[in-house]
Design a protein around this motif. Structure first.
Motif, mmCIF file in Angstrom:
data_model
loop_
_atom_site.group_PDB
_atom_site.id
_atom_site.type_symbol
_atom_site.label_atom_id
_atom_site.label_comp_id
_atom_site.label_asym_id
_atom_site.label_seq_id
_atom_site.Cartn_x
_atom_site.Cartn_y
_atom_site.Cartn_z
ATOM 1 N N PRO A 73 0.742 -1.149 0.120
ATOM 2 C CA PRO A 73 0.015 0.065 -0.189
ATOM 3 C C PRO A 73 0.734 1.243 0.205
ATOM 4 O O PRO A 73 1.823 1.227 0.242
ATOM 5 N N ASN A 74 0.104 2.374 -0.234
ATOM 6 C CA ASN A 74 0.890 3.695 -0.291
ATOM 7 C C ASN A 74 1.188 3.985 1.332
ATOM 8 O O ASN A 74 0.965 3.299 2.180
ATOM 9 N N GLU A 75 1.979 4.953 1.466
ATOM 10 C CA GLU A 75 2.590 5.231 2.811
ATOM 11 C C GLU A 75 1.320 5.440 3.899
ATOM 12 O O GLU A 75 0.462 5.900 3.810
ATOM 13 N N ASP A 76 1.727 4.487 4.685
ATOM 14 C CA ASP A 76 0.697 4.271 5.794
ATOM 15 C C ASP A 76 0.789 4.982 7.241
ATOM 16 O O ASP A 76 1.959 4.992 7.789
ATOM 17 N N PRO A 77 -0.275 5.785 7.463
ATOM 18 C CA PRO A 77 0.166 6.684 8.596
ATOM 19 C C PRO A 77 0.220 5.931 9.894
ATOM 20 O O PRO A 77 0.381 6.565 11.110
ATOM 21 N N ILE A 78 -0.198 4.826 10.021
ATOM 22 C CA ILE A 78 -0.366 3.922 11.117
ATOM 23 C C ILE A 78 0.964 2.965 11.367
ATOM 24 O O ILE A 78 1.661 2.635 10.369
ATOM 25 N N PRO A 79 1.489 2.995 12.627
ATOM 26 C CA PRO A 79 2.800 2.291 12.794
ATOM 27 C C PRO A 79 2.733 0.878 12.388
ATOM 28 O O PRO A 79 1.835 0.018 12.385
ATOM 29 N N GLY A 89 -3.323 2.783 17.556
ATOM 30 C CA GLY A 89 -2.186 3.107 16.563
ATOM 31 C C GLY A 89 -1.345 1.989 16.503
ATOM 32 O O GLY A 89 -0.489 2.186 15.393
ATOM 33 N N CYS A 90 -1.445 0.870 17.206
ATOM 34 C CA CYS A 90 -0.616 -0.360 16.820
ATOM 35 C C CYS A 90 -1.228 -0.993 15.679
ATOM 36 O O CYS A 90 -2.394 -0.957 15.651
ATOM 37 N N VAL A 91 -0.515 -1.910 15.255
ATOM 38 C CA VAL A 91 -0.938 -3.036 14.126
ATOM 39 C C VAL A 91 -0.765 -4.218 14.765
ATOM 40 O O VAL A 91 0.354 -4.589 14.914
ATOM 41 N N VAL A 92 -1.893 -5.192 14.976
ATOM 42 C CA VAL A 92 -1.773 -6.515 15.410
ATOM 43 C C VAL A 92 -1.739 -7.403 14.147
ATOM 44 O O VAL A 92 -2.796 -7.601 13.436
ATOM 45 N N ALA A 93 -0.602 -7.902 13.687
ATOM 46 C CA ALA A 93 -0.615 -8.738 12.422
ATOM 47 C C ALA A 93 -0.523 -10.074 12.623
ATOM 48 O O ALA A 93 0.162 -10.434 13.530
ATOM 49 N N SER A 94 -1.127 -11.087 11.819
ATOM 50 C CA SER A 94 -0.846 -12.530 11.804
ATOM 51 C C SER A 94 0.747 -12.699 11.955
ATOM 52 O O SER A 94 1.509 -12.029 10.976
ATOM 53 N N ASP A 95 1.124 -13.786 12.604
ATOM 54 C CA ASP A 95 2.336 -13.943 12.702
ATOM 55 C C ASP A 95 2.784 -14.822 11.224
ATOM 56 O O ASP A 95 3.755 -15.266 10.978
ATOM 57 N N LYS A 96 1.604 -15.157 10.503
ATOM 58 C CA LYS A 96 1.804 -15.831 8.984
ATOM 59 C C LYS A 96 1.987 -14.865 7.964
ATOM 60 O O LYS A 96 0.863 -13.944 7.719
ATOM 61 N N GLN A 97 2.866 -14.912 7.054
ATOM 62 C CA GLN A 97 3.001 -14.010 6.072
ATOM 63 C C GLN A 97 2.017 -14.251 4.944
ATOM 64 O O GLN A 97 1.624 -15.552 4.792
ATOM 65 N N GLY A 129 -3.580 -9.997 3.068
ATOM 66 C CA GLY A 129 -2.384 -9.225 3.488
ATOM 67 C C GLY A 129 -3.081 -8.009 4.475
ATOM 68 O O GLY A 129 -2.384 -7.003 4.334
ATOM 69 N N ALA A 130 -3.866 -8.287 5.163
ATOM 70 C CA ALA A 130 -4.610 -7.352 6.111
ATOM 71 C C ALA A 130 -4.056 -7.536 7.417
ATOM 72 O O ALA A 130 -4.301 -8.490 8.153
ATOM 73 N N GLY A 131 -3.463 -6.661 7.970
ATOM 74 C CA GLY A 131 -3.055 -6.375 9.336
ATOM 75 C C GLY A 131 -4.359 -5.693 10.257
ATOM 76 O O GLY A 131 -5.145 -4.888 9.684
ATOM 77 N N MET A 132 -4.407 -6.047 11.507
ATOM 78 C CA MET A 132 -5.447 -5.342 12.345
ATOM 79 C C MET A 132 -4.617 -4.178 12.872
ATOM 80 O O MET A 132 -3.802 -4.139 13.898
ATOM 81 N N HIS A 133 -5.520 -3.028 12.768
ATOM 82 C CA HIS A 133 -5.064 -1.578 13.352
ATOM 83 C C HIS A 133 -5.978 -1.533 14.680
ATOM 84 O O HIS A 133 -7.110 -1.314 14.527
ATOM 85 N N VAL A 134 -5.332 -1.303 15.759
ATOM 86 C CA VAL A 134 -5.852 -1.244 16.745
ATOM 87 C C VAL A 134 -6.340 0.257 17.029
ATOM 88 O O VAL A 134 -5.731 1.305 17.094
ATOM 89 N N VAL A 135 -7.652 0.289 17.461
ATOM 90 C CA VAL A 135 -8.320 1.772 17.696
ATOM 91 C C VAL A 135 -9.118 1.619 18.703
ATOM 92 O O VAL A 135 -9.569 0.508 19.300
ATOM 93 N N ASP A 136 -9.724 2.711 19.201
ATOM 94 C CA ASP A 136 -10.447 2.899 20.343
ATOM 95 C C ASP A 136 -12.068 3.415 19.910
ATOM 96 O O ASP A 136 -12.161 4.852 20.033
ATOM 97 N N PHE A 137 -12.983 2.628 19.209
ATOM 98 C CA PHE A 137 -14.055 3.158 18.908
ATOM 99 C C PHE A 137 -15.185 3.734 20.123
ATOM 100 O O PHE A 137 -15.760 4.640 19.584
ATOM 101 N N LEU A 138 -14.860 2.931 21.049
ATOM 102 C CA LEU A 138 -15.889 3.315 22.427
ATOM 103 C C LEU A 138 -15.484 4.742 22.715
ATOM 104 O O LEU A 138 -16.325 5.525 23.071
ATOM 105 N N ARG A 139 -14.328 4.783 23.026
ATOM 106 C CA ARG A 139 -13.968 6.188 23.909
ATOM 107 C C ARG A 139 -13.215 7.361 22.726
ATOM 108 O O ARG A 139 -13.246 8.395 23.197
ATOM 109 N N GLN A 140 -12.740 6.820 21.716
ATOM 110 C CA GLN A 140 -12.012 7.869 20.966
ATOM 111 C C GLN A 140 -12.684 7.583 19.439
ATOM 112 O O GLN A 140 -12.067 7.318 18.531
ATOM 113 N N PRO A 141 -14.092 7.560 19.181
ATOM 114 C CA PRO A 141 -14.660 7.357 17.948
ATOM 115 C C PRO A 141 -14.155 8.310 16.622
ATOM 116 O O PRO A 141 -13.883 7.774 15.540
#
Length: 447
Positions: free
Chosen positions: A28-34, A48-56, A187-199
């Motif tokens: 992807p293009n430059e990703d603003p998420i760490p 702001g973190c990304v939880v990725a599977s350990d499988k490539q 190729g999708a990683g999980m970007h951690v966000v807080d929908f509840l407190r910081q929507p």
């Protein structure tokens, strides 16, 4: 032989890239998420973190021919099933069925029982879970080489990029096999966000990512009001396409002219003109061409129904009819007149997909997405889609994005603490349990 195609009646436009699949870039293009494992990240313990599977991601999936054919056929069938729903509303229509199918395929990876069956029937997922996701990966990888050395409509290089990302609620227990499936095949990683407190922050991150991936053509995909206290996951797909025609129109040949709308009234628009060598067919009630893009790997199929027959022609349109029209084409020199156009299209697909047979997936307490969270009750809250297309003398620019918003009504609600009456407080050493200070606040205004 010189054939003449004049698009004065409302044309029905299909992009083969959108129907049959789009080229995918796994970068992807430059990703603003760490990136995963970035400074301050520990198993996705903070937004702001990304939880990725350990499988490539599998870069060369081994998919049998029959599975490849089933995926493309199913995607095409869903493309035109969806068009039958959307065509009822007058005006322009433009969407990326591939984007929608991909985002929902990722969601389907967590579906079970009747929910899995209903989604498969609606989306024409004719392969099982073990075959469909590798087939999507194969299609992405297969098309990744398209456009090498070709030009874009803006004078830069050809671009056809498809990217996926997940946005998950911090602390929500997602199932590892679900994350693995999406990591291996999308190729999708999980970007951690807080929908509840910081929507608002979460929405800004999602929309910023989508804008970056679509070169600014898709803005504000997810509105803040789409996020509720139950929202735990948003699955996103973004597509950007920019390609030059194989034979561009001469800008000096473009002149204002009349376009006859479906209601019989005229509108003045810029009409491009050129004599183009391209595949052409005419049949019972239609003319059609496949306008090739630079590199001859993708085309825009344009179908012009006979004047006054638009509604009837559309009603008869399905994947088999499109295949028949394309198969009937042969090379001709075609005197072509067509309008320049540019517009945006957006919609919520919730009501449409429910009407097509997916109602169970949207029903809280009934939907079965235990593959996403075995202990919860996830369900689809909405499917949001936005698309942009611009066609001019040089070529085509198009972009689309889809967001599948998943909620869970069983997710623990935040505790509420309002210290607006007398309370006690203790200052305590956590390691030893020693109470260093003890107090009570009876009147915080006293000094």
């Amino acid at each position: 032989m010189l054939r003449t195609l004049r698009t004065y009646a409302p044309p029905f436009v299909l992009s083969l890239a959108a129907i049959l699949g789009c080229e995918t870039s796994s970068e992807p293009n430059e990703d603003p998420i760490p990136e995963p494992g970035g400074e301050g990240c520990r198993d996705g313990d903070k937004p702001g973190c990304v939880v990725a599977s350990d499988k490539q991601r599998i870069s060369t999936p081994d998919v049998p021919l029959e599975d490849r054919t089933a995926l493309v056929s199913g995607n095409s069938a869903f493309s035109l099933d969806l068009y039958q729903q959307l065509r009822e509303k007058p005006g322009n229509v433009f969407y990326s069925p591939y984007s929608i199918s991909t985002a929902l395929a990722m969601t389907w990876a967590g579906a079970k029982a009747e929910t899995e069956t209903a989604m498969a029937d609606t989306l024409h997922f004719d392969l099982g879970q073990d075959k469909l996701h590798p087939a999507f990966n194969w299609l992405d990888q297969e098309l990744d080489s398209r456009g090498q050395g070709a030009q874009g409509a803006d004078g830069a290089g050809f671009r056809l990029n498809v990217v996926n990302a997940l946005w998950g609620q911090i602390g929500y227990p997602f199932e590892t096999p679900f994350l693995d499936t999406l990591g291996l095949n999308y190729g999708a990683g999980m970007h951690v966000v807080d929908f509840l407190r910081q929507p608002q922050e979460a929405v800004d991150l999602i929309n910023g990512w989508v804008s970056d991936q679509t070169e600014g053509k898709i803005e504000d995909l997810v509105p803040l009001e789409a996020i509720t206290p139950e929202t735990v996951l948003v699955l996103t797909n973004a597509i950007y396409f920019n390609a030059a025609w194989r034979t561009p129109f001469e800008p000096t040949a473009t002149e204002d002219g009349q376009f006859v709308k479906a209601d019989g009234t005229d509108v003045t628009v810029p009409l491009m003109h050129g004599s183009l060598e391209m595949p052409y067919a005419e049949g019972d009630g239609y003319q059609a061409v496949a306008m090739p893009y630079d590199g001859d790997e993708l085309s825009m199929v344009i179908i012009l129904p006979e004047e006054g027959t638009l509604d009837a022609f559309e009603a008869s349109l399905d994947a088999a009819k499109v295949d028949g029209i394309v198969d009937a084409m042969s090379e001709h020199l075609v005197d072509t007149t067509m309008p320049k156009f540019k517009f945006e299209y957006e919609l919520s697909l919730k009501a449409t997909l429910k009407a097509m047979g997916m109602e169970i997936a949207f029903t809280a307490g009934v939907a079965d997405f235990t593959g996403i969270n075995a202990g919860g009750q996830p369900y689809i809250q909405d499917v949001i889609h936005k698309a942009f297309v611009g066609v001019n003398e040089a070529g085509t620019e198009a972009a689309a994005a889809t967001a599948v918003i998943v909620g869970d009504e069983s997710a623990p609600a935040p505790a509420s603490l309002a210290l607006v009456s007398p309370f006690l407080f203790l200052i305590r050493d956590n390691a030893t349990g020693s109470l260093l200070f003890v107090g009570r606040i009876a009147d915080p205004s006293a000094s």
